[in-house]
Design a protein around this motif. Structure first.
Motif, PDB file in Angstrom:
ATOM      1  N   ASP A  40       8.579  -0.945  11.114  1.00 13.55           N
ATOM      2  CA  ASP A  40       7.244  -1.530  11.220  1.00 13.55           C
ATOM      3  C   ASP A  40       6.388  -1.308   9.970  1.00 13.55           C
ATOM      4  OD1 ASP A  40       6.398   1.115  11.350  1.00 13.55           O
ATOM      5  OD2 ASP A  40       5.969   1.093  13.484  1.00 13.55           O
ATOM      6  N   THR A  42       6.921   7.245   6.494  1.00 15.72           N
ATOM      7  CA  THR A  42       7.990   8.228   6.683  1.00 15.72           C
ATOM      8  C   THR A  42       9.221   7.590   7.335  1.00 15.72           C
ATOM      9  OG1 THR A  42       6.974   8.950   8.747  1.00 15.72           O
ATOM     10  CG2 THR A  42       6.465  10.228   6.801  1.00 15.72           C
ATOM     11  N   SER A  45      -2.190   0.117   7.071  1.00 16.73           N
ATOM     12  CA  SER A  45      -3.408   0.904   7.167  1.00 16.73           C
ATOM     13  C   SER A  45      -3.318   2.296   7.749  1.00 16.73           C
ATOM     14  CB  SER A  45      -4.451   0.128   7.949  1.00 16.73           C
ATOM     15  OG  SER A  45      -4.208   0.255   9.328  1.00 16.73           O
ATOM     16  N   SER A  46      -2.161   2.722   8.280  1.00 13.63           N
ATOM     17  CA  SER A  46      -2.186   4.021   8.943  1.00 13.63           C
ATOM     18  C   SER A  46      -2.358   5.152   7.935  1.00 13.63           C
ATOM     19  CB  SER A  46      -0.938   4.251   9.778  1.00 13.63           C
ATOM     20  OG  SER A  46      -1.219   3.904  11.098  1.00 13.63           O
ATOM     21  N   HIS A  47      -3.621   5.477   7.684  1.00  9.87           N
ATOM     22  CA  HIS A  47      -3.970   6.500   6.715  1.00  9.87           C
ATOM     23  C   HIS A  47      -3.303   6.206   5.375  1.00  9.87           C
ATOM     24  CE1 HIS A  47      -5.891   8.464   9.943  1.00  9.87           C
ATOM     25  NE2 HIS A  47      -6.248   9.476   9.213  1.00  9.87           N
ATOM     26  N   LEU A  79       9.858  12.582  -5.384  1.00 13.10           N
ATOM     27  CA  LEU A  79      10.784  13.568  -4.822  1.00 13.10           C
ATOM     28  C   LEU A  79      12.210  13.382  -5.323  1.00 13.10           C
ATOM     29  CD1 LEU A  79       9.510  13.572  -1.112  1.00 13.10           C
ATOM     30  CD2 LEU A  79       9.275  15.447  -2.760  1.00 13.10           C
ATOM     31  N   GLU A  92      -8.930   7.336   6.521  1.00 19.19           N
ATOM     32  CA  GLU A  92      -8.516   6.086   7.139  1.00 19.19           C
ATOM     33  C   GLU A  92      -9.710   5.156   7.226  1.00 19.19           C
ATOM     34  OE1 GLU A  92      -5.879   4.536   8.203  1.00 19.19           O
ATOM     35  OE2 GLU A  92      -6.844   3.000   9.426  1.00 19.19           O
ATOM     36  N   ARG A 120      -4.978  -0.542  19.752  1.00 14.78           N
ATOM     37  CA  ARG A 120      -5.004  -1.222  18.449  1.00 14.78           C
ATOM     38  C   ARG A 120      -6.209  -0.825  17.611  1.00 14.78           C
ATOM     39  NH1 ARG A 120      -0.372  -4.261  17.917  1.00 14.78           N
ATOM     40  NH2 ARG A 120       0.759  -3.768  19.787  1.00 14.78           N
ATOM     41  N   GLY A 163      -4.084   3.126  14.183  1.00 15.81           N
ATOM     42  CA  GLY A 163      -2.648   3.266  14.005  1.00 15.81           C
ATOM     43  C   GLY A 163      -2.192   4.712  14.017  1.00 15.81           C
ATOM     44  N   ILE A 164      -3.123   5.666  13.870  1.00 19.02           N
ATOM     45  CA  ILE A 164      -2.725   7.071  13.798  1.00 19.02           C
ATOM     46  C   ILE A 164      -3.030   7.805  15.107  1.00 19.02           C
ATOM     47  CG2 ILE A 164      -4.864   7.994  12.788  1.00 19.02           C
ATOM     48  CD1 ILE A 164      -1.360   8.944  11.555  1.00 19.02           C
ATOM     49  N   LEU A 208       0.121  14.861   8.649  1.00 21.68           N
ATOM     50  CA  LEU A 208      -0.251  13.888   7.614  1.00 21.68           C
ATOM     51  C   LEU A 208      -1.543  14.332   6.925  1.00 21.68           C
ATOM     52  CD1 LEU A 208       0.380  10.998   6.420  1.00 21.68           C
ATOM     53  CD2 LEU A 208      -1.309  10.144   8.035  1.00 21.68           C
ATOM     54  N   MET A 253      -0.811  15.565   3.224  1.00 19.40           N
ATOM     55  CA  MET A 253      -0.945  14.377   2.374  1.00 19.40           C
ATOM     56  C   MET A 253      -2.385  14.097   1.966  1.00 19.40           C
ATOM     57  SD  MET A 253       2.177  13.537   2.194  1.00 19.40           S
ATOM     58  CE  MET A 253       3.717  13.407   3.047  1.00 19.40           C
ATOM     59  N   LEU A 254      -3.335  14.404   2.841  1.00 21.93           N
ATOM     60  CA  LEU A 254      -4.703  14.008   2.579  1.00 21.93           C
ATOM     61  C   LEU A 254      -5.580  15.173   2.127  1.00 21.93           C
ATOM     62  CD1 LEU A 254      -5.082  11.617   5.664  1.00 21.93           C
ATOM     63  CD2 LEU A 254      -4.266  11.087   3.385  1.00 21.93           C
ATOM     64  N   ARG A 311       8.534  17.779   1.210  1.00 22.04           N
ATOM     65  CA  ARG A 311       9.686  17.502   2.081  1.00 22.04           C
ATOM     66  C   ARG A 311       9.481  18.109   3.463  1.00 22.04           C
ATOM     67  NH1 ARG A 311      13.017  18.411  -2.674  1.00 22.04           N
ATOM     68  NH2 ARG A 311      13.710  16.374  -3.388  1.00 22.04           N
ATOM     69  N   LEU A 326       7.125  15.938   5.426  1.00 20.47           N
ATOM     70  CA  LEU A 326       7.730  14.701   5.905  1.00 20.47           C
ATOM     71  C   LEU A 326       8.619  14.953   7.118  1.00 20.47           C
ATOM     72  CD1 LEU A 326       8.582  13.070   2.467  1.00 20.47           C
ATOM     73  CD2 LEU A 326       6.865  12.262   4.099  1.00 20.47           C
ATOM     74  N   LYS A 334       6.374  15.744  10.139  1.00 21.78           N
ATOM     75  CA  LYS A 334       5.752  14.534  10.669  1.00 21.78           C
ATOM     76  C   LYS A 334       6.773  13.732  11.469  1.00 21.78           C
ATOM     77  CE  LYS A 334       2.909  10.538   9.500  1.00 21.78           C
ATOM     78  NZ  LYS A 334       3.661   9.583  10.301  1.00 21.78           N
ATOM     79  N   LYS A 335       8.005  13.728  10.946  1.00 20.28           N
ATOM     80  CA  LYS A 335       9.070  13.000  11.630  1.00 20.28           C
ATOM     81  C   LYS A 335       9.334  13.584  13.019  1.00 20.28           C
ATOM     82  CE  LYS A 335      13.617  11.376  10.408  1.00 20.28           C
ATOM     83  NZ  LYS A 335      14.763  11.712   9.575  1.00 20.28           N
ATOM     84  N   ASN A 377       6.821  12.056  15.116  1.00 15.99           N
ATOM     85  CA  ASN A 377       7.210  10.662  15.330  1.00 15.99           C
ATOM     86  C   ASN A 377       8.296  10.533  16.398  1.00 15.99           C
ATOM     87  OD1 ASN A 377       5.502   9.987  13.247  1.00 15.99           O
ATOM     88  ND2 ASN A 377       7.086   9.210  11.876  1.00 15.99           N
ATOM     89  N   GLU A 394       6.805   4.538  17.096  1.00 15.75           N
ATOM     90  CA  GLU A 394       5.894   5.533  16.533  1.00 15.75           C
ATOM     91  C   GLU A 394       4.442   5.073  16.536  1.00 15.75           C
ATOM     92  OE1 GLU A 394       8.611   4.472  14.930  1.00 15.75           O
ATOM     93  OE2 GLU A 394       9.767   6.173  14.168  1.00 15.75           O
ATOM     94  N   VAL A 395       4.249   3.808  16.156  1.00 18.27           N
ATOM     95  CA  VAL A 395       2.890   3.307  16.033  1.00 18.27           C
ATOM     96  C   VAL A 395       2.630   2.330  17.171  1.00 18.27           C
ATOM     97  CG1 VAL A 395       1.273   2.072  14.534  1.00 18.27           C
ATOM     98  CG2 VAL A 395       2.983   3.591  13.530  1.00 18.27           C
ATOM     99  N   ARG A 425      -8.896  14.098  16.116  1.00 20.49           N
ATOM    100  CA  ARG A 425     -10.201  14.301  15.475  1.00 20.49           C
ATOM    101  C   ARG A 425     -11.309  14.694  16.435  1.00 20.49           C
ATOM    102  NH1 ARG A 425      -6.902  11.268  14.128  1.00 20.49           N
ATOM    103  NH2 ARG A 425      -6.171  11.209  11.985  1.00 20.49           N
TER     104      ARG A 425
END
Lengths: 151, 433
Positions: A41, A45, A90-92, A106, B19, B65, B68-69, B112, B116-117, B140, B143, B146-147, B150, B160-161, B354
């Protein structure tokens, strides 16, 4: 998964965003031994996991650009930076462009990473591609199949 | 930006690593902050309006909708509100599955944000890609963590989303024991990685800043809150979620498309990890609480820059909770409790990563939505972010504009703001006079 992969990126319920999965569906009907076909999608990741361990990966995604709808751009991501504003997700802000750059940092970007970007016209709800994108579908599928057979 | 005649302005036209789309404008005169506006310019999306006339069963998928997070937060709050209308309670294994998929959302969203942020701010990198070049193993780990989140989303939610397997009353299909058991080895790895994450972030250099927050979060008699609990605050609020509108009221301000929420005294409140921690520390698992203690968080953390540590502790909690639920899981006989159309008003509030995501619906006898109200945590935190910035900028006016702007952006990211959600939101302008 084989070292040669095609990843169709997009949402099949959002008009032209489904062009990547539509190309994968057509490739699935062809005789392409040794090619793993995947759809994702666009979450970053999940894309990185999908090309993990591949030698050659071809991504097909819809894009927004100033070009005519249905026009196809081939981007060699192993050599060029992927423009984040064209492949918007858009997801972050972690989509295809960011996933490619992170994988590159990486050292995990497949040696051959090619992105086919198709300029979309309509990203509204529905599973139909717009006429200009539909018309581009067959030629793009044939072009990609040719690259896969030569790979 | 300027520094003429004692007036100084800082403007950030587009705030990165959040976001959605927002901007910041700060004007100072001498050593005082005269104006501070977090400008959310992303257009409003009118979800509450388009829900009118739709069926009660559609609210979870439509409102998912919005984001997405954190789609689970919207699905859950909408589902609970509709179940509240009908007087139905979802218990047993279905309730546990709801907590389990919420664990997945917290893990992927928090990881994330942490790595990442937010982490690039503390380590002096412009973004996660640059961080990855110097510290590949750190990224790594992020990631892979996060997986793991997910994988919970995909297993229970179908993807996932914007998961597709949840509905009012429960699920379309409950996962088998084997499907959940298959996730255990990676979740066990992730728990170790989460503890390493706490150890990493607790050593960061935090700006010396604290504020006297009114923390607001759900509180449940036995659990660290996801889906259920009373609306509580460190200011003495303790009410059922059906009284949310008495506690917080929204107002439209000219500089932002997101409505701002304030308490009965007109003051901002803080929602999210620091609030949950302050009100629910005693509900953490022993290992997560020990990690918090070892990180020096104490009974409550009032330095918003240390929210990254609290998020890391919540990731430990979410992984322990996920493993507990999976080990005890017995598949339910039915994937869903029937919930029919009912006329009435229902309330749902659940803990998004949040903070509290609040939904209120009024439906008619056919189950058609006649009125909807949705409040995202970022729109509640918006006024609190502005208050933090005012308090932070004045003692730091000796910084040059670039350093001050970076500090302000970092302070905004303390809240992991989800601007897209709140537009019912960043660029920075600082004007020094």
């Amino acid at each position: 998964m084989t070292p040669l992969r095609v990843i169709g990126v997009g949402n099949t319920a959002r008009g032209d965003d489904g062009v990547g999965p539509a190309v994968v569906e057509r490739l699935a009907a062809m005789d392409l031994p040794g090619v793993t076909l995947l759809c994702r999608d666009g979450e970053g990741t999940a894309l990185m996991a999908a090309w993990d361990g591949a030698q050659r990966v071809y991504l097909v995604d819809a894009m927004r650009s100033g070009c005519v709808a249905g026009s196809v751009h081939r981007l060699d991501a192993a050599r060029e930076t992927v423009p984040a504003d064209v492949f918007h997700y858009s997801s972050h802000a972690f989509g295809l462009a960011e996933a490619v750059e992170l994988a590159r940092a990486l050292g995990e970007l497949p040696p051959t990473t090619v992105i086919y970007g198709v300029t979309g016209a309509d990203f509204g709800a529905g599973d139909r591609l717009s006429a200009p994108v539909s018309m581009a579908l067959e030629a793009l599928t044939e072009r990609l199949a040719g690259e896969l057979r030569d790979a | 930006m300027s520094d003429a005649g004692g007036t100084r302005t800082i403007e950030v036209d587009y705030i990165a690593r959040v976001e959605g789309e927002g901007a910041l404008y700060i004007r100072t005169e001498g050593d005082r902050v005269e104006d501070c506006q977090l400008r959310i310019f992303e257009p409003p999306r009118f979800f509450e309006g388009l829900l009118r006339g739709r069926a009660y069963t559609e609210a979870p998928d439509i409102t998912a909708r919005i984001c997405g997070i954190c789609p689970i937060a919207y699905i859950m709050s909408a589902s609970h509100a509709m179940e509240d209308v009908a007087g139905v309670r979802v218990g047993g294994a279905l309730r546990e599955l709801r907590r389990l998929i919420y664990c997945g959302e917290w893990i992927e969203s928090h990881v994330l944000h942490i790595y990442m942020l937010h982490l690039p701010d503390f380590l002096g990198y412009p973004d996660a890609v640059t961080l990855a070049k110097d510290r590949p193993e750190t990224v790594r780990r992020a990631l892979r963590l996060k997986k793991a989140g997910n994988s919970l989303m995909r297993c229970i939610g179908g993807r996932e989303v914007h998961p597709v397997n949840l509905r009012v009353g429960g699920f379309y299909r409950a996962p088998s024991r084997a499907e959940l058991d298959a996730l255990v080895p990676e979740l066990e790895w992730a728990l170790g990685a989460a503890l390493e994450t706490v150890a990493l972030v607790q050593t960061l250099d935090f700006p010396d800043f604290e504020a006297d927050y009114e923390f607001m979060a759900l509180r449940h008699p036995e659990e660290y809150p996801f889906n259920e609990g009373r609306l509580c605050s460190t200011g003495g609020v303790d009410v059922p979620v059906s009284r949310y509108d008495e506690v917080l009221s929204e107002a439209h301000l000219a500089h932002t498309t997101a409505l701002q929420s304030r308490n009965a005294e007109g003051q901002p409140v803080m929602m999210g990890p620091m609030a949950r921690y302050a009100l629910n520390r005693d509900r953490l698992t022993p290992r997560a609480r020990r990690a918090a203690d070892d990180a020096g968080l104490g009974e409550a953390c009032r330095n918003p820059f240390r929210s990254i540590v609290v998020r890391a502790v919540e990731v430990v909690f979410a992984l322990e909770e996920a493993l507990r639920i999976i080990r005890a899981y017995e598949p339910p006989a039915d994937a869903c409790v029937p919930v029919g159309p009912t006329a009435g008003t229902g309330y749902g509030a659940t803990e998004a990563p949040r903070g509290i995501c609040y939904h209120r619906y009024r439906t008619d006898g056919d189950g058609i939505i006649r009125d909807a109200k949705i409040v995202a945590p970022t729109s509640v935190n918006q006024a609190r972010i502005e208050a933090d910035l005012r308090a932070l900028v004045e003692p730091n006016l000796a910084l040059d504009d670039t350093a001050l702007q970076a500090l302000c952006e970092q302070a905004i990211r303390n809240y992991d703001p989800c601007i897209s959600c709140s537009t019912h939101f960043l660029d920075l302008r600082l004007e020094r006079r």
